[in-house]
Design a protein around this motif. Sequence first.
Motif, PDB file in Angstrom:
ATOM      1  N   LEU A 149     -16.024   2.016 -13.361  1.00 18.14           N
ATOM      2  CA  LEU A 149     -15.016   3.229 -12.675  1.00 18.14           C
ATOM      3  C   LEU A 149     -14.215   2.793 -11.767  1.00 18.14           C
ATOM      4  N   ARG A 150     -13.440   1.952 -12.041  1.00 17.78           N
ATOM      5  CA  ARG A 150     -12.383   1.405 -10.784  1.00 17.78           C
ATOM      6  C   ARG A 150     -10.996   1.439 -11.005  1.00 17.78           C
ATOM      7  N   ARG A 151     -10.273   1.065 -10.075  1.00 16.96           N
ATOM      8  CA  ARG A 151      -8.884   0.750 -10.109  1.00 16.96           C
ATOM      9  C   ARG A 151      -8.453  -0.133 -11.228  1.00 16.96           C
ATOM     10  N   GLY A 152      -7.523   0.129 -12.052  1.00 18.11           N
ATOM     11  CA  GLY A 152      -7.179  -1.040 -13.009  1.00 18.11           C
ATOM     12  C   GLY A 152      -5.710  -1.246 -12.918  1.00 18.11           C
ATOM     13  N   LEU A 153      -5.238  -2.321 -13.318  1.00 18.91           N
ATOM     14  CA  LEU A 153      -4.052  -2.932 -13.160  1.00 18.91           C
ATOM     15  C   LEU A 153      -3.669  -3.610 -14.525  1.00 18.91           C
ATOM     16  N   LEU A 154      -2.630  -3.237 -14.841  1.00 11.90           N
ATOM     17  CA  LEU A 154      -1.906  -4.176 -15.798  1.00 11.90           C
ATOM     18  C   LEU A 154      -0.970  -4.974 -15.388  1.00 11.90           C
ATOM     19  N   LEU A 155      -0.841  -6.482 -15.608  1.00 13.16           N
ATOM     20  CA  LEU A 155       0.278  -7.636 -15.572  1.00 13.16           C
ATOM     21  C   LEU A 155       0.861  -7.687 -16.801  1.00 13.16           C
ATOM     22  N   ASP A 156       1.899  -7.254 -16.949  1.00 10.56           N
ATOM     23  CA  ASP A 156       2.532  -7.256 -18.190  1.00 10.56           C
ATOM     24  C   ASP A 156       3.730  -8.668 -18.188  1.00 10.56           C
ATOM     25  N   ILE A 157       3.075  -9.693 -18.396  1.00  9.20           N
ATOM     26  CA  ILE A 157       3.776 -10.887 -18.442  1.00  9.20           C
ATOM     27  C   ILE A 157       4.895 -11.155 -19.034  1.00  9.20           C
ATOM     28  N   PRO A 158       4.912 -10.673 -20.278  1.00  8.98           N
ATOM     29  CA  PRO A 158       6.073 -11.013 -21.021  1.00  8.98           C
ATOM     30  C   PRO A 158       7.131  -9.997 -20.719  1.00  8.98           C
ATOM     31  N   SER A 159       6.890  -8.794 -20.404  1.00  5.23           N
ATOM     32  CA  SER A 159       7.775  -7.841 -19.646  1.00  5.23           C
ATOM     33  C   SER A 159       8.554  -8.339 -18.627  1.00  5.23           C
ATOM     34  N   TYR A 160       7.896  -8.941 -17.575  1.00 10.31           N
ATOM     35  CA  TYR A 160       8.339  -9.497 -16.520  1.00 10.31           C
ATOM     36  C   TYR A 160       8.968 -10.643 -16.653  1.00 10.31           C
ATOM     37  N   LYS A 161       8.788 -11.639 -18.021  1.00 12.65           N
ATOM     38  CA  LYS A 161       9.608 -12.675 -18.045  1.00 12.65           C
ATOM     39  C   LYS A 161      10.965 -12.366 -19.025  1.00 12.65           C
ATOM     40  N   GLY A 162      10.943 -11.181 -19.241  1.00 12.39           N
ATOM     41  CA  GLY A 162      11.951 -10.637 -20.344  1.00 12.39           C
ATOM     42  C   GLY A 162      11.900 -11.424 -21.586  1.00 12.39           C
ATOM     43  N   LEU A 163      10.642 -11.358 -22.106  1.00  8.58           N
ATOM     44  CA  LEU A 163      10.252 -11.981 -23.460  1.00  8.58           C
ATOM     45  C   LEU A 163       9.825 -10.830 -24.322  1.00  8.58           C
ATOM     46  N   PRO A 164       9.779 -10.800 -25.650  1.00  8.91           N
ATOM     47  CA  PRO A 164       9.133 -10.201 -26.451  1.00  8.91           C
ATOM     48  C   PRO A 164       7.652 -10.388 -26.282  1.00  8.91           C
ATOM     49  N   ASP A 165       7.091 -11.700 -26.299  1.00  9.50           N
ATOM     50  CA  ASP A 165       5.860 -12.180 -26.337  1.00  9.50           C
ATOM     51  C   ASP A 165       5.834 -13.317 -25.856  1.00  9.50           C
ATOM     52  N   LEU A 166       4.366 -13.735 -25.270  1.00  6.77           N
ATOM     53  CA  LEU A 166       4.540 -15.182 -25.091  1.00  6.77           C
ATOM     54  C   LEU A 166       4.074 -16.159 -26.357  1.00  6.77           C
ATOM     55  N   GLU A 167       4.445 -17.450 -26.133  1.00  8.10           N
ATOM     56  CA  GLU A 167       4.271 -18.110 -27.404  1.00  8.10           C
ATOM     57  C   GLU A 167       2.732 -18.711 -27.275  1.00  8.10           C
ATOM     58  N   GLY A 168       2.214 -18.985 -28.325  1.00 10.78           N
ATOM     59  CA  GLY A 168       0.798 -19.516 -28.429  1.00 10.78           C
ATOM     60  C   GLY A 168       0.790 -20.703 -27.565  1.00 10.78           C
ATOM     61  N   GLY A 169      -0.214 -21.095 -26.783  1.00 13.18           N
ATOM     62  CA  GLY A 169      -0.460 -22.278 -25.950  1.00 13.18           C
ATOM     63  C   GLY A 169       0.134 -22.233 -24.732  1.00 13.18           C
ATOM     64  N   TYR A 170       0.964 -21.079 -24.457  1.00 13.71           N
ATOM     65  CA  TYR A 170       1.839 -20.797 -23.135  1.00 13.71           C
ATOM     66  C   TYR A 170       0.764 -20.662 -21.835  1.00 13.71           C
ATOM     67  N   GLU A 171       0.922 -21.544 -21.086  1.00 15.80           N
ATOM     68  CA  GLU A 171       0.091 -21.161 -19.946  1.00 15.80           C
ATOM     69  C   GLU A 171       0.782 -20.217 -18.823  1.00 15.80           C
ATOM     70  N   ILE A 172      -0.017 -19.138 -18.427  1.00 19.78           N
ATOM     71  CA  ILE A 172       0.267 -18.225 -17.579  1.00 19.78           C
ATOM     72  C   ILE A 172       0.068 -18.794 -16.385  1.00 19.78           C
ATOM     73  N   THR A 173       1.111 -19.246 -15.350  1.00 18.86           N
ATOM     74  CA  THR A 173       1.007 -19.953 -14.025  1.00 18.86           C
ATOM     75  C   THR A 173       0.520 -18.917 -13.019  1.00 18.86           C
ATOM     76  N   ILE A 174       0.247 -19.451 -12.086  1.00 21.87           N
ATOM     77  CA  ILE A 174       0.202 -18.546 -10.570  1.00 21.87           C
ATOM     78  C   ILE A 174       1.356 -18.133 -10.228  1.00 21.87           C
ATOM     79  N   GLU A 175       2.433 -18.818 -10.714  1.00 19.48           N
ATOM     80  CA  GLU A 175       3.747 -18.190 -10.304  1.00 19.48           C
ATOM     81  C   GLU A 175       4.185 -17.035 -11.345  1.00 19.48           C
ATOM     82  N   ASP A 176       3.819 -17.226 -12.334  1.00 21.86           N
ATOM     83  CA  ASP A 176       3.940 -15.896 -13.142  1.00 21.86           C
ATOM     84  C   ASP A 176       3.088 -14.941 -12.813  1.00 21.86           C
ATOM     85  N   LEU A 177       1.786 -15.145 -12.247  1.00 24.22           N
ATOM     86  CA  LEU A 177       0.934 -13.924 -12.067  1.00 24.22           C
ATOM     87  C   LEU A 177       1.680 -13.339 -10.402  1.00 24.22           C
TER      88      LEU A 177
END
Length: 268
Positions: A108-136
């Motif tokens: 029962l905790r604080r939850g956060l969503l990191l929506d990476i494609p939305s942040y990057k302006g993409l519909p979805d991320l591609e297969g095999g894409y590495e979400i980097t520290i910079e992305d996070l």
Amino acid sequence: MTNPLLEAVAGGLHTVDLGRQLRVGMPQSPNHPQFWHTLPRRHGDMERADGGSAANDMITTGTHVGTHIDALAHVSQDGKLYGGADAGASCLGGKYVEHGVHTIEPMLRRGLLLDIPSYKGLPDLEGGYEITIEDLKGCIEAQSVEVRPGDVVLIRSGWGKKFDEGAAYVGGPTGVPGISEAGAQYLASLDVHALGADTIAFEMLPAGGGHAQLPAHRVLLVESGIYIIEALDLEGLAEQAIHEFFFVLVPLNIFGATGSPVRPLAVV
Ligand code: UVW
């Protein structure tokens, strides 16, 4: 009413279901036994004198099916579990007495969503894409959220939309997007309680690489004591642009198991 919590819930709460429906044939990690659901007794198979009857079903399943949580006992490195526990000695009578799923407290905790494609302006991320520290870091800043010790952080790649496509969700030739070892180390340094994603193995799977190597699992489960939640449905949160919520998850209390199917909720 004097209890402020009861007052807050008096009108009912808005929840977003983050769990997948468990169905025979759903996409499945090749590392795990499948989910089976059968109906040994249908209505009419045994009828009572008054005409009443009961149907009874049965599940036979791996514990890492559908939306599920990995207990710390799930992964070892060089014979050791988290905290240096000996993986062999921790298993008594086929039960991981140390770090089994029964040791996970209800969350029962604080939850956060990191929506990476939305942040990057993409519909979805591609297969095999590495979400980097910079992305996070960029996503955390763009969403104006702060990751605090003890949080549950859920990472959306958009890959979850493929769940109903079956094999495509598991990756194989295409790979699956996700964080890598570096991303896991960065998130572990923020002292989070659990991490989750909308993919089958949480972390990035390289194209054609299958599930052979899972370095983020080692960093999180073995080196950091951070639980991993997989195959989440994060589309509802993304559609409503909900980035911060009250996260609720209760694993099944299976003594000594390495994981458990779960149905987490975001209360908003
Ligand atoms: C996979 O790695 C695919 O899932 P789990 O972490 O449950 O083994």
